[in-house]
Design a protein around this motif. Structure first.
Motif, mmCIF file in Angstrom:
data_model
loop_
_atom_site.group_PDB
_atom_site.id
_atom_site.type_symbol
_atom_site.label_atom_id
_atom_site.label_comp_id
_atom_site.label_asym_id
_atom_site.label_seq_id
_atom_site.Cartn_x
_atom_site.Cartn_y
_atom_site.Cartn_z
ATOM 1 N N THR A 8 8.118 -8.521 -13.018
ATOM 2 C CA THR A 8 7.500 -7.959 -14.213
ATOM 3 C C THR A 8 6.271 -8.786 -14.573
ATOM 4 O O THR A 8 6.089 -9.914 -14.068
ATOM 5 C CB THR A 8 8.466 -7.973 -15.407
ATOM 6 N N SER A 259 -0.892 -4.861 0.696
ATOM 7 C CA SER A 259 0.206 -3.898 0.632
ATOM 8 C C SER A 259 1.175 -4.134 1.784
ATOM 9 O O SER A 259 1.262 -5.231 2.324
ATOM 10 C CB SER A 259 -0.352 -2.467 0.639
ATOM 11 N N SER A 284 5.200 -5.308 -11.246
ATOM 12 C CA SER A 284 5.487 -4.013 -11.857
ATOM 13 C C SER A 284 4.377 -3.660 -12.836
ATOM 14 O O SER A 284 4.513 -3.817 -14.061
ATOM 15 C CB SER A 284 6.847 -4.053 -12.575
ATOM 16 N N ILE A 285 3.255 -3.224 -12.284
ATOM 17 C CA ILE A 285 2.076 -2.932 -13.086
ATOM 18 C C ILE A 285 1.278 -1.828 -12.390
ATOM 19 O O ILE A 285 1.334 -1.698 -11.168
ATOM 20 C CB ILE A 285 1.210 -4.202 -13.257
ATOM 21 N N LYS A 286 0.575 -1.035 -13.169
ATOM 22 C CA LYS A 286 -0.281 0.010 -12.604
ATOM 23 C C LYS A 286 -1.602 0.008 -13.352
ATOM 24 O O LYS A 286 -1.620 0.109 -14.586
ATOM 25 C CB LYS A 286 0.395 1.372 -12.741
ATOM 26 N N PRO A 287 -2.736 -0.145 -12.616
ATOM 27 C CA PRO A 287 -2.828 -0.350 -11.165
ATOM 28 C C PRO A 287 -2.606 -1.806 -10.802
ATOM 29 O O PRO A 287 -2.672 -2.681 -11.656
ATOM 30 C CB PRO A 287 -4.268 0.065 -10.872
ATOM 31 N N GLY A 288 -2.334 -2.064 -9.524
ATOM 32 C CA GLY A 288 -2.278 -3.437 -9.046
ATOM 33 C C GLY A 288 -0.934 -3.907 -8.547
ATOM 34 O O GLY A 288 -0.731 -5.108 -8.363
ATOM 35 N N LYS A 289 0.005 -2.978 -8.278
ATOM 36 C CA LYS A 289 1.344 -3.389 -7.837
ATOM 37 C C LYS A 289 1.322 -4.324 -6.629
ATOM 38 O O LYS A 289 2.010 -5.348 -6.625
ATOM 39 C CB LYS A 289 2.201 -2.155 -7.557
ATOM 40 N N THR A 291 0.165 -7.008 -5.450
ATOM 41 C CA THR A 291 -0.536 -8.274 -5.703
ATOM 42 C C THR A 291 0.297 -9.428 -5.164
ATOM 43 O O THR A 291 1.522 -9.436 -5.322
ATOM 44 C CB THR A 291 -0.768 -8.465 -7.210
ATOM 45 N N HIS A 307 -8.406 -1.910 -3.927
ATOM 46 C CA HIS A 307 -9.048 -0.948 -4.806
ATOM 47 C C HIS A 307 -9.839 -1.691 -5.883
ATOM 48 O O HIS A 307 -9.291 -2.580 -6.555
ATOM 49 C CB HIS A 307 -7.995 -0.043 -5.459
ATOM 50 N N SER A 310 -8.279 -1.917 -9.422
ATOM 51 C CA SER A 310 -7.063 -2.735 -9.400
ATOM 52 C C SER A 310 -7.398 -4.215 -9.268
ATOM 53 O O SER A 310 -6.831 -5.065 -9.959
ATOM 54 C CB SER A 310 -6.157 -2.301 -8.246
#
Length: 410
Positions: A8, A259, A284-289, A291, A307, A310
């Motif tokens: 998180t 990724s 757990s984040i959007k955008p940028g999962k 990481t 991106h 992101s």
């Protein structure tokens, strides 16, 4: 080792706090070159600021009691007995019933306790007509009222903004002990990535704008950035270039390849740089999962998504915290612009725009703005403030709890 078990945002912040340590190397820096540096030790005031009682306005030094009862319809009268010039000591004592002209910043004569603004009086042939009564201490800053000798002005871990530089200069301090500025190395990855100044793209190619956005943010935070260029999706080439940059910097930033695709070697390359390695692989984040955050032999490594949106969001959110920990900065970063709730009522005069210095703090998930009350000539009101609130000319003030826009100081 198991990867891509997302954390998180709160867990990620906690891990950054736990895993990242300041660089810690200290150097002595000339004050004029110390902007955005972080103090390595506290600074105590060696003298009072101001060193003498002085006026905050152009006006006449008086004994406040001599103005009592004065008004436009029934003025009082005082004898003008002299003038204080800027940069000169006021040695002539003021007696009751007298007034001495003092410019803004000028020294208060002995025996006076306040200054009547020139807008509220009129001198005619040595006689001063007073059109307003004032209170003792009005329009005056006392010796040591801004900064008292012996008090800690700035704590270790304070990032030096222009206002802190000014406060230090007011004490005659010309050199400060600071943590050395950190260096970041940046590397873009991907067969499809080409230099941002490429004029004509081939099918499938993407210009490398992440370097400009991410390094631009880092430079705003006082970081020197080494650009490592673009590497292809070849493990050996990627690992070699990453190792070369890792050796040159305090933090390595990788963009792209974070990724779980077959040719995404970022995790393996980061692990090859040293222990303990990756501590966050997915947030757990959007955008940028996708990481990646790691520490390799004491140096942080960040694997940003490719991106552009992101990458920039993630770097602003987590990269800034990592960099501030490296720099030794103690204070929590404040937003540049924010809507905050006022902690108290603030009155204002219609027809005039007022700018109120405020301290920002978070309470129950909301930003609050607490007015920094003090005379306009006090340097420490600048140091204590996190931003400025405007009360526009058509308003008569701000109510407690009202949402206001705050232009925050960096």
């Amino acid at each position: 080792m198991q990867f891509f078990k997302v954390k998180t945002v709160e867990e990620t912040f906690a891990l950054i706090q736990e895993k990242i340590a300041k660089v810690g190397e200290v150097s002595v820096c000339a004050l004029e070159e110390a902007l955005h540096c972080v103090l390595a030790e506290p600074v105590a005031a060696g003298e009072n600021v101001p060193a003498f009682d002085r006026s905050t306005v152009d006006g006449y030094a008086v004994v406040a009691k001599d103005t009592y009862g004065s008004s436009e319809s029934m003025p009082g009268f005082l004898t003008v007995s002299g003038e204080v010039k800027m940069g000169e000591a006021a040695t002539t004592p003021l007696s009751r019933g007298e007034a001495i002209y003092v410019p803004t910043g000028g020294m208060l004569p002995p025996g006076s306790d306040s200054v009547l603004m020139i807008e509220h009086c009129e001198e005619i042939s040595g006689l001063l007509n007073t059109y307003k009564q004032i209170a003792p201490g009005e329009n005056v800053i006392r010796a040591g009222e801004d900064i008292k000798a012996g008090e800690i002005l700035l704590e270790a871990g304070t990032k030096l903004r222009p206002q802190e530089i000014g406060a230090l200069a007011s004490l005659g301090i010309s050199k400060v002990s600071v943590y050395r500025p950190i260096k970041a190395a940046y590397l873009s990855t991907g067969d499809e990535i080409v230099p941002y100044d490429t004029e004509k793209l081939e099918i499938g190619q993407i210009r490398d704008i992440n370097y400009l956005t991410v390094s631009g943010l880092a430079r705003e935070w006082g970081v020197e950035v080494i650009y490592g260029g673009i590497t292809t999706d070849d493990y050996d080439v990627f690992a070699s270039k990453a190792r070369e940059l890792y050796e040159q910097a305090d933090i390595l930033i990788l963009s792209g390849g974070s990724s779980v695709g077959a040719k995404d070697y970022t995790t393996e390359v980061i692990q090859s740089l040293g222990d303990p390695g990756v501590f966050v692989h997915g947030i757990s984040i959007k955008p940028g999962k996708p990481t990646i955050l790691a520490v390799a032999e004491g140096k942080p490594v960040i694997g940003l998504p490719g991106h552009p949106a992101s990458a920039m969001i993630i770097f602003r959110l987590f990269g800034e915290k990592i960099i501030k920990k490296l720099q030794g900065e103690q204070a929590q970063p404040k937003p540049e612009r924010v809507f905050a709730r006022m902690t108290k009522n603030i009155a204002s005069s219609p027809g005039r725009s007022d700018y109120i210095r405020v301290r920002l703090f978070m309470k129950e998930g909301e930003w609050w703005a607490e007015p920094i009350i003090g005379k306009s000539g006090l340097i420490t009101t600048l140091v204590k403030s996190d931003g400025i609130v405007e009360i526009s000319s058509e308003k008569e003030g701000i109510s407690q709890g009202e949402y206001v826009p705050v232009l925050a100081s960096k």
